[in-house]
Design a protein around this motif. Structure first.
Motif, short mmCIF file in Angstrom:
data_model
loop_
_atom_site.label_atom_id
_atom_site.label_comp_id
_atom_site.label_asym_id
_atom_site.label_seq_id
_atom_site.Cartn_x
_atom_site.Cartn_y
_atom_site.Cartn_z
N TYR A 171 -7.28 2.11 -4.44
CA TYR A 171 -6.97 0.69 -4.31
C TYR A 171 -7.52 0.13 -3.01
O TYR A 171 -7.52 0.80 -1.97
N CYS A 183 -11.57 5.46 -2.49
CA CYS A 183 -10.15 5.12 -2.53
C CYS A 183 -9.81 4.47 -3.87
O CYS A 183 -10.66 3.84 -4.50
N LEU A 186 -6.86 -3.18 -0.64
CA LEU A 186 -5.94 -4.29 -0.38
C LEU A 186 -6.53 -5.16 0.72
O LEU A 186 -6.88 -4.67 1.80
N ILE A 205 -6.20 2.66 -0.10
CA ILE A 205 -5.12 3.50 -0.62
C ILE A 205 -5.65 4.56 -1.59
O ILE A 205 -6.41 4.25 -2.50
N ILE A 258 -6.57 -2.63 3.95
CA ILE A 258 -5.93 -1.32 3.86
C ILE A 258 -6.49 -0.63 2.62
O ILE A 258 -6.60 -1.25 1.56
N ILE A 280 -5.07 -7.33 -4.50
CA ILE A 280 -4.91 -5.92 -4.81
C ILE A 280 -6.00 -5.58 -5.82
O ILE A 280 -6.00 -6.13 -6.93
N GLY A 307 0.80 -1.21 0.00
CA GLY A 307 0.00 0.00 0.00
C GLY A 307 0.83 1.26 0.00
O GLY A 307 0.55 2.21 -0.73
N ARG A 317 -2.25 5.88 2.53
CA ARG A 317 -3.30 5.14 3.22
C ARG A 317 -4.47 6.04 3.57
O ARG A 317 -4.30 7.22 3.91
#
Length: 230
Positions: free
Chosen positions: A99, A97, A101, A228, A226, A202, A44, A50
């Motif tokens: 991405y 966001c 994860l 990103i 998480i 991902i 990330g 983040r």
């Protein structure tokens, strides 16, 4: 006018398969929970910045929840342990966001799959893309609710979450019904990721909608998450 400009969706070259199909999977050799979270963080931080989740944490562990145990504005509060519908993560924020994860700490028993669907493959015509980009909808997020459109300007991302997006008029209802019908028609073609401990997904959240197959109370399914911005 919205167009599907592929350059908008092209992640960094090092993402490899993620750049090609919108998501990719890798596996952590050491499936210890701390190792999984550490690897998620490493990936990330390489991708971007983040973003805090609903609880305000930069690192979260999520698990299926019954309706009574779920956050009142979450999808789980509406669908509980049943199938979670396809959606864009953080649709309730002004910019979702980039991405998402996910790392598998425990797949659970019985295991629930994560479903993945590239919205660019839903067959929208140019006229339909224009409708999605031009029609205002209400995004409900408590006192911070705001107006937006389902398709971001220039087709950057599809904002879709049946738990927080509402139509304002007949045109908005038509736009939402269009997306719902296309997703329903393509659901059988969605890719299912069946989790193994140590797996990491991902997901390009601007391109790929995700959902979850039904789960059981107390299945033990736990995913590290998480989010990103890039």
């Amino acid at each position: 006018m919205a167009t599907l400009d592929t350059a908008v969706y092209e992640p960094q070259q090092h993402l490899g398969p993620t750049a090609e199909r919108g998501w990719s999977c890798r596996c952590v050799a050491d499936a210890d929970p701390s190792s999984i979270v550490r690897e998620l963080g490493r990936i990330g931080d390489h991708l971007g910045t983040r973003v805090a989740g609903r609880a305000g944490s930069l690192e979260e562990v999520i698990q299926p929840r019954a309706i009574a145990d779920a956050h009142p504005r979450s999808l789980s509060a509406r669908y509980g342990l049943g199938t979670l519908p396809f959606h864009t993560e953080l649709s309730h924020r002004t910019k979702p966001c980039r991405y998402l994860l996910l790392g598998c700490i425990d797949p659970g028993s019985p295991a629930a799959a994560t479903m993945l669907l590239d919205w660019r493959n839903l067959g929208f015509s140019q006229q339909e893309l224009d409708l999605l980009e031009a029609t205002p909808v209400l995004v409900r997020t408590g006192r911070r609710s705001f107006y937006s459109t389902i398709l971001a300007p220039g087709g950057a991302f599809l904002r879709y979450d049946p738990g927080c997006i509402e139509a304002l008029d007949a045109r908005g209802r038509n736009a939402l019904r269009l997306v719902e019908d296309r997703i329903a028609g393509a659901a059988s073609e969605a890719e299912a990721h069946h989790w193994r401990q140590g797996d990491i997904l991902i997901i390009d959240n601007w391109r790929v909608l995700h959902g979850r197959s039904p789960s059981d109370q107390g299945s033990g399914r736990r995913l590290a998450r998480i989010l990103i911005d890039a």
